[in-house]
Design an enzyme around this catalytic site. Structure first.
Site, PDB file in Angstrom:
ATOM      1  N   ASP A  63       0.845  -1.182   0.000  1.00 38.44           N
ATOM      2  CA  ASP A  63       0.000   0.000   0.000  1.00 38.44           C
ATOM      3  C   ASP A  63       0.896   1.255   0.000  1.00 38.44           C
ATOM      4  OD1 ASP A  63      -2.199   1.668  -0.006  1.00 38.44           O
ATOM      5  OD2 ASP A  63      -3.202   0.705   1.677  1.00 38.44           O
ATOM      6  N   GLU A 102     -10.577   6.961   4.483  1.00 38.16           N
ATOM      7  CA  GLU A 102      -9.553   6.373   5.357  1.00 38.16           C
ATOM      8  C   GLU A 102      -9.626   6.941   6.783  1.00 38.16           C
ATOM      9  OE1 GLU A 102      -5.790   5.367   3.486  1.00 38.16           O
ATOM     10  OE2 GLU A 102      -6.607   5.904   1.531  1.00 38.16           O
TER      11      GLU A 102
HETATM   12  C1  BGC Z   1      -5.186   3.110   0.289  1.00 42.36           C
HETATM   13  C2  BGC Z   1      -5.392   2.102  -0.803  1.00 42.36           C
HETATM   14  C3  BGC Z   1      -5.264   2.759  -2.146  1.00 42.36           C
HETATM   15  C4  BGC Z   1      -3.950   3.483  -2.252  1.00 42.36           C
HETATM   16  C5  BGC Z   1      -3.777   4.200  -3.562  1.00 42.36           C
HETATM   17  C6  BGC Z   1      -3.941   3.919   0.092  1.00 42.36           C
HETATM   18  O1  BGC Z   1      -3.868   4.951   1.017  1.00 42.36           O
HETATM   19  O2  BGC Z   1      -5.128   2.446   1.536  1.00 42.36           O
HETATM   20  O3  BGC Z   1      -6.648   1.498  -0.667  1.00 42.36           O
HETATM   21  O4  BGC Z   1      -5.403   1.787  -3.151  1.00 42.36           O
HETATM   22  O5  BGC Z   1      -3.855   4.435  -1.216  1.00 42.36           O
HETATM   23  O6  BGC Z   1      -4.606   5.297  -3.659  1.00 42.36           O
HETATM   24  C1  BGC Z   2      -3.574   9.963  -2.051  1.00 41.62           C
HETATM   25  C2  BGC Z   2      -4.354   8.701  -1.827  1.00 41.62           C
HETATM   26  C3  BGC Z   2      -3.642   7.850  -0.876  1.00 41.62           C
HETATM   27  C4  BGC Z   2      -3.296   8.628   0.373  1.00 41.62           C
HETATM   28  C5  BGC Z   2      -2.501   7.817   1.317  1.00 41.62           C
HETATM   29  C6  BGC Z   2      -3.291  10.649  -0.748  1.00 41.62           C
HETATM   30  O1  BGC Z   2      -2.550  11.807  -0.957  1.00 41.62           O
HETATM   31  O2  BGC Z   2      -4.283  10.821  -2.879  1.00 41.62           O
HETATM   32  O3  BGC Z   2      -4.564   7.998  -3.000  1.00 41.62           O
HETATM   33  O4  BGC Z   2      -4.443   6.780  -0.574  1.00 41.62           O
HETATM   34  O5  BGC Z   2      -2.603   9.810   0.071  1.00 41.62           O
HETATM   35  O6  BGC Z   2      -2.224   8.507   2.495  1.00 41.62           O
END
Ligand code: BGC
Ligand code: BGC
Length: 643
Positions: free
Chosen positions: A338, A533
């Site tokens: 991830d 998230e």
């Molecule tokens: C998320 C994932 C996601 C990735 C890319 C991460 O923060 O946990 O689910 O696929 O970002 O955006």
């Molecule tokens: C991104 C997300 C990712 C996240 C993780 C963001 O800046 O746009 O895709 O999941 O950071 O912390």
């Protein structure tokens, strides 16, 4: 070419020569166009002219240098290439194997049309094809409820709503539409479905999971994978690679161990609990040949999943059984980490890199500091800390997926899909999913509403005419937004288009719910404001005071009121339930508000059923089917059907 042919005889060239010269000239022109105009000419190039320097995963691996292998294991976020010191040509220099768009990672900031996306992805691809072996990169994005980063795409209910449909065949159809919209942008890999089994709805990602019950996630996750990849991992150029995520135990973390409460936290559970609650959807995903698996930010009893060789290399990739007799999954696809997750293993990046790769991670979502990642990987390999067999295994798995999705024959966007992004036919599927996802929690003889009666219908609440609120997180931007962020129909717009006779007097009060108005019926739409998230973690599960006031305002001024709740999970609604005559859980995610009016006005019946236990109070959490929680407001499976 016509003009070239008619021009040549004037130079006194014979026909055979003309053919040769013409062929030579066209080659020169194509090469010139490729070199000088990679951005705009790329998609015009016929796929047949592309030939990579290797023909199978093993052939490629046998020809690849160490830097080529290291690059293949590296996934970079598109915006990293514009950071100071970096350049898009680093894709060629460092043999980058994959590029992704994070949430909101469009061509020029958030959003962007399908055509702009296709141009962007093809441009990145042109740099990969310039490498010695011309191994195509695979572009990935979070198409988690439709191709949600793309302006104008068809957006579907988030998984919590799809779960409530109890209609896996429709989930397959939904993801076939998503697949076609993803293909129209040149993206060939989605980071979906989330097959997590959320056990505590205070978690900010609850809406990404279909259900609190493992078997639902097995069924629904498998249905989604078939939609993305075709049956039995068919793949090819008319399908996209799916990702079962996040392996494992996201949604099962202990309160207070995450950031801030549950996300990225610790699973304080036995292996038997992991096997019975969290693992089954992965078994189903692997049975359906899911192409990739993303590792979870979570830890399991204190050890980060990204560092856990037993979880990744034994339970996921291994054969045999564990001590409880549960089979290991024998996963043959590739494992991606991830976002920046390996950095969380320790404060020593060299340790992080060798631990993650040795644990069984094949591709690292770096996402920004790719030069540091590659040089660290190189150091660790050369120091003998990561065996070459592990590197070759990782690269073979990645290349196998790239061959399987047909990238070696068709590296560029198939533009025949592009005009259909957001089409009426696609939106019709989203409308059906939206109406099937709705769960009717209460109905005291008010629904369905008449389209032809004589009555005054008041519509209000801050979610009634706010597309961004209706969509929630992972919509155009990572966290989601407010207002007209993309193309779609709000609930209020849908009511206006519902074909009501003029005897139904519509009165829209929006957020001005305090005025001197009356009505026979009120529809008040409230809910959660968008989040993704950790930002969605909550210790209250409360409706905002603004929304609570809007409900009591409207409900006190009309004879009967209907509450439509847009939320990513059950929230505490006891007061509003008492104030209303009918209550609809509408979840979040869909651009198609008509799906709601379809059932409010009785063209279709309600059919959705809860896949999460609805608590009476937040103090009951975690409260689910697996922990013996009693005294819920509504149990798993609840939903009034039909009228
Ligand atoms: C998320 C994932 C996601 C990735 C890319 C991460 O923060 O946990 O689910 O696929 O970002 O955006
Ligand atoms: C991104 C997300 C990712 C996240 C993780 C963001 O800046 O746009 O895709 O999941 O950071 O912390």
């Amino acid at each position: 070419m016509q003009s070239v042919r008619s021009f040549l005889p004037r130079l006194g060239l014979r026909p055979t020569r003309i053919i040769l010269v013409t062929a030579l000239l066209s080659t020169v022109l194509v090469v010139f166009a490729q070199a000088v105009l990679p951005v705009h000419a790329a998609h015009a190039r016929p796929a047949a002219t592309f030939t990579a320097g290797c023909i199978s995963p093993s052939d490629c691996v046998s020809k690849m240098t160490l830097p080529e292998k290291e690059g293949q294991m590296t996934q970079v976020e598109k915006n990293a290439f514009t950071q100071s010191g970096n350049s898009i040509s680093d894709i060629t220099t460092y043999f980058i194997g994959s590029v992704l768009s994070g949430g909101g990672g469009g061509p020029n900031g958030a959003g962007g049309t399908a055509t702009q996306w296709a141009d962007m992805v093809d441009n990145f691809q042109s740099y990969a094809l310039k490498t010695r072996l011309g191994i195509p990169l695979i572009y990935g994005a979070d198409a988690v409820h439709g191709h949600n980063n793309v302006y104008g795409a068809t957006l579907f209910p988030h998984n919590i709503g799809l779960g409530a449909m109890h209609d896996p065949a429709l989930i397959t159809q939904v993801e076939q539409v998503t697949r076609d919209e993803v293909l129209g942008t040149g993206v060939r890999w989605t980071f979906a479905p989330c097959v997590c089994t959320p056990q505590d709805i205070r978690w900010g990602r609850t809406y990404e999971g279909y259900s609190e019950v493992p078997s639902d996630n097995s069924t629904d996750g498998a249905a989604a994978i078939v939609g993305f990849q075709g049956s039995n991992g068919a793949l090819g150029t008319s399908n996209i690679l799916a990702t079962a995520k996040h392996f494992i135990g996201d949604g099962h973390t202990a309160w207070g161990t995450g950031s801030p409460y549950l996300n990225e936290g610790d699973d304080q559970i036995t292996e038997q609990q992991l096997d019975t609650i969290d693992l089954p959807p992965y078994q189903a995903a692997v049975n359906n040949k899911v192409g990739s698996v993303m590792i979870s930010y979570s830890s399991w009893n204190g050890l980060k999943d990204h560092a856990n060789q037993y979880l990744i290399s034994t339970k996921l990739k291994g054969t045999g059984t564990d001590s409880y007799g549960t089979p290991n999954l024998d996963f043959q696809g590739f494992v991606v980490s991830d976002w920046q997750a390996i950095d969380q293993i320790s404060s020593d990046y060299n340790y992080d890199v060798r631990t993650a790769i040795n644990a069984g991670i094949d591709m690292v979502m770096v996402p920004d500091k790719y030069k540091t990642f590659i040089s660290t990987l190189d150091t660790e390999i050369k120091a003998g800390n990561i065996p070459m067999t592990r590197i070759d295994d990782a690269v073979t798995r990645i290349l196998t997926a790239k061959f399987a999705v047909g990238l070696f024959t068709q590296p560029y966007t198939d533009r025949s899909y592009t005009p259909n992004v957001g089409s009426a036919a696609h939106r019709a599927v989203a409308r059906q999913a939206e109406r099937e996802s709705l769960v009717l929690l209460k109905n005291n003889s008010v629904l369905p509403l008449s389209k032809t009666g004589s009555y005054t219908l008041v519509v209000g609440g801050d979610h009634a005419n706010n597309l961004g609120y209706q969509l929630g997180g992972w919509s155009i931007t990572w966290q989601g937004g407010s207002g007209t962020t993309t193309v779609g129909t709000t609930l209020w717009q849908a009511i206006q288009q519902a074909g009501l006779s003029s005897s139904v007097k519509l009165k829209f009060v929006g957020t001005q719910t305090k005025g001197h108005y009356t009505g026979d019926v009120g529809i008040v739409a409230v809910g959660e404001t968008p989040y993704a998230e950790g930002n969605g973690d909550t210790n209250t599960l409360a409706l905002s005071s603004t929304d609570a006031t809007e409900v009591s305002d409207v409900c006190s001024r009309v004879t009967k009121c209907i509450v439509v709740l847009f939320s990513g999970r059950p929230i505490i609604i006891n007061t509003q339930l008492n104030q209303s005559s009918a209550f609809v859980a509408a979840w979040i995610g869909s651009t198609e508000g008509e799906g709601i009016t379809d059932v409010l006005f009785g063209d279709y019946g309600f059919s959705g059923k809860l896949t999460y236990t609805w608590p009476n109070s937040v103090s009951q959490e975690p409260c689910n089917q697996n922990n013996g929680c009693t005294g819920a407001l509504f149990s798993y499976g609840y939903g009034i059907t039909p009228f």
